[in-house]
Every structure is written in structure tokens, then in C-alpha cells.
Design an enzyme around this catalytic site. Structure first.
Site, PDB file in Angstrom:
ATOM      1  N   LEU A 144      -0.145   4.329  13.537  1.00 42.08           N
ATOM      2  CA  LEU A 144       0.421   3.492  12.549  1.00 42.08           C
ATOM      3  C   LEU A 144       0.891   3.982  11.096  1.00 42.08           C
ATOM      4  CD1 LEU A 144      -2.560   0.958  12.694  1.00 42.08           C
ATOM      5  CD2 LEU A 144      -0.321   0.490  13.938  1.00 42.08           C
ATOM      6  N   ASP A 145       1.812   3.243  10.519  1.00 43.81           N
ATOM      7  CA  ASP A 145       2.262   3.923   9.427  1.00 43.81           C
ATOM      8  C   ASP A 145       1.319   3.822   8.347  1.00 43.81           C
ATOM      9  OD1 ASP A 145       4.799   3.993  10.495  1.00 43.81           O
ATOM     10  OD2 ASP A 145       5.414   1.979   9.741  1.00 43.81           O
ATOM     11  N   LYS A 146       1.362   4.818   7.269  1.00 42.04           N
ATOM     12  CA  LYS A 146       0.352   4.776   6.338  1.00 42.04           C
ATOM     13  C   LYS A 146      -0.184   3.589   5.665  1.00 42.04           C
ATOM     14  CE  LYS A 146      -0.072   6.554   1.635  1.00 42.04           C
ATOM     15  NZ  LYS A 146       0.598   7.439   0.336  1.00 42.04           N
TER      16      LYS A 146
END
Length: 328
Positions: A144-146
Site C-alpha cells: 500500500l502507498d505510504k
């Protein structure tokens, strides 16, 4: 010990068949696409070490493939000693000897990279289970993105790692998201648009001709005055896929720093409290709310769902109050 290591490596050997669309591309690029659990640098090393064969022959990483070849990849299982355990809290939703499902908070990078050498989910996982160091990327098979919150699955065994990678490749892992977008998209739809690197903004992705296939299904759950809460189910897993696809439709995610150029448009019609809340929202409004897969050992279907992240849920409540005030 060496016999056991050899047995495990043989068990993890990957047998692949290239497709016509791979023709003309570099071998290392194609393998990175087909085996996303392994870094490109690691695949290049295996090619150089002779652990990759194409129709029984050795090629160089830069050699072009023809498509339709048989590929054999024999992974070299090494401990991940360059990533150190760190006592970072984890919210674990499920755990057994094969799997771990975690609810990732905003701000937590998944694995070390340029600019984020530590303090990542991978560091936290190693602190929780040092045995993960023996798995590729410490068992991380997707990301998942940050600043995206929500559910991720992590492999805890070689059996689980191989199964999860295969399920992701077969698109049988169900990943459900909630996204708060600007505007009013149609009630439901499918975005089937290839995604690749943005032609001029190298940190961004875009819908581009010749990009990798990307498919997202969406359905509007709630319409506010100027925004919509949307359920999105991924059929593929490209970098920034939901963010790119919704922006491509003209409905970028609230708070998205890369693709949300229209995020603040039209907020002049809202009251100051709602305008401030939208403008101050610190991240893309995206949450991985549901995850479904087949258990690698038991073969049983499994599903997890968590509430929306607190900050996103609070923003939706404010928008609902604004809607009710307008109706009232």
C-alpha cells in the site's frame, strides 16, 4: 543443512511461460513483472548467477525475449540482513503459522527504499517475527502507498509466499477500498485503462498507451454535495492504480498530492468548517477496507474487513453534516 536448503530452493522454483506481449522486452523487465515479490536487482543477480534459464539456455538481463519461451527461475533463498528489526507497533487482524493480516496506518512505508531506509512495515514485521528474514521481502507480497491505510496480507511460510504470489497473479485476491473523491461519478463502472510511468513527472504514474493492463471496478456508496464516497475493487495491482484511475475519470481523491489538482475546487460553497477540514486533510483519502483470499494451507476462503480509518471516517461525517444542513 545444505540438503534442506537445496530442497527448499527446488520447492520454490518458478516455471513460467512468456506471452506474445513480452516479445522485444528485456528479460529482467519481464521477470520483474511476472515475479513482483522479488526486486529487479535480485532477479538480475539470479540471471547473472545462472539461476534463470530460457528454454534451457542462459541469457543476460539485458537480452530481449521473443515471447512464448519457457522460463525456469530457481530463487536463492537468503536471509534479509540489511533490514533490521524495529519495535514499531502493528495492528494485527489475523495471524497463524502461514499468514499475517495487518491494518496499516497512514505514514508507514511498506519496505525500505530511497529516502526511507528504516522505520518501515518490514522493520516492524521482523521485530514481530525474526523468521520472516528468510522469506523474499520478509513475506511482503503486495503493498500500500505510504499514506494509504488498511489491510495487507503477509506470508509467514514458503508455502504461503508461493500461494499468495500465485493468487495475486491470477487476480483471485479480493481487495476492496473506500475512496473519497471530488465530484459525482456515475453510480458504478469499470475503468480499464493501462498504467505506466508519467511521461514528464517521473514520480507519478498515468494512463498511457503501452502501459501495463489495469482494471478497477467502482460503485458510489454515498453522494455528498460536492464529493462522493466510492467503493473500489482492484482487479489488478498497479502502482497508484485507484488514484490514477479516478483522476483519469475526472474525480481525483481528496488530499491526493500527486493527482488531486481539482481536490479543492468548488469548496467555496461549503461552510468554513468543512472547507478547512477538506483543505487540511493530510493524505489521499483511500483505505483498504476488505481483503479476501484462499488460505494457502487449508484451501478455505477467508475474508477480513475493518472499519474505515478514523481520520477518513471523521471527514465523511463532516460532509454528511454539511449535506444534512443543506437539505434542512
Amino acid at each position: 543443512m545444505r540438503r534442506e536448503q537445496a530442497r527448499r530452493e527446488e520447492a520454490e522454483t518458478q516455471h513460467l511461460r512468456l506471452q506474445p506481449e513480452h516479445a522485444g522486452r528485456r528479460l529482467d523487465q519481464v521477470l520483474a513483472e511476472l515475479l513482483p515479490a522479488f526486486s529487479r536487482s535480485r532477479l538480475q543477480a539470479w540471471i547473472e548467477q545462472g539461476r534463470v534459464s530460457i528454454d534451457g539456455r542462459r541469457l543476460r538481463a539485458k537480452d530481449r525475449v521473443q515471447g512464448a519461451e519457457q522460463v525456469r527461475v530457481q530463487p536463492l533463498l537468503e536471509r534479509t540482513d540489511d533490514c533490521l528489526p524495529q519495535p514499531i507497533p502493528l495492528q494485527i487482524e489475523f495471524e497463524d503459522e502461514h499468514l499475517m493480516v495487518v491494518n496499516k496506518p497512514a505514514g508507514l512505508v511498506v519496505h525500505p527504499a530511497a529516502g526511507h531506509p528504516d522505520g518501515t512495515l518490514q522493520n516492524a514485521l521482523l521485530h514481530h517475527d525474526v523468521g520472516l528474514a528468510e522469506l523474499p521481502r520478509c513475506g511482503i507480497v503486495h503493498r500500500l502507498d505510504k499514506d494509504t491505510t488498511g489491510l495487507m496480507v503477509v506470508a509467514r511460510s514458503l508455502l504461503a509466499h508461493r500461494s499468495l504470489v500465485a493468487q495475486l497473479k491470477a487476480r483471485s485476491v479480493k481487495r476492496d477500498y473506500r475512496a473519497l473523491v471530488v465530484g459525482a461519478p456515475g453510480a458504478s463502472g469499470r475503468v480499464d485503462a493501462p498504467i505506466g510511468r508519467h511521461p514528464t513527472r517521473r514520480t507519478a504514474m498515468a494512463v498511457v498507451t503501452g502501459g501495463r493492463p489495469a482494471v478497477s471496478d467502482y460503485r458510489v456508496l454515498v453522494r455528498y454535495r460536492q464529493h462522493s464516497l466510492v467503493a473500489v475493487q482492484l482487479q489488478t495491482g498497479r502502482t497508484h492504480q485507484i488514484r490514477v484511475h479516478m483522476a483519469h475519470l475526472g474525480y481525483p481523491l481528496v488530499g491526493d498530492p500527486l493527482y488531486g489538482a481539482r481536490t479543492r475546487s468548488g469548496t467555496h460553497a461549503l461552510g468554513p468548517e468543512w472547507t478547512r477540514a477538506l483543505s487540511a486533510f493530510p493524505r489521499q483519502a483511500l483505505h483498504a477496507i476488505g481483503l479476501g483470499l484462499i488460505h494457502p494451507a487449508s484451501g478455505e476462503p477467508m475474508h477480513w474487513q475493518v472499519p474505515m480509518a478514523a481520520d477518513l471516517a471523521a471527514l465523511c461525517r463532516l460532509l454528511r453534516q454539511d449535506l444534512e444542513a443543506e437539505v434542512g
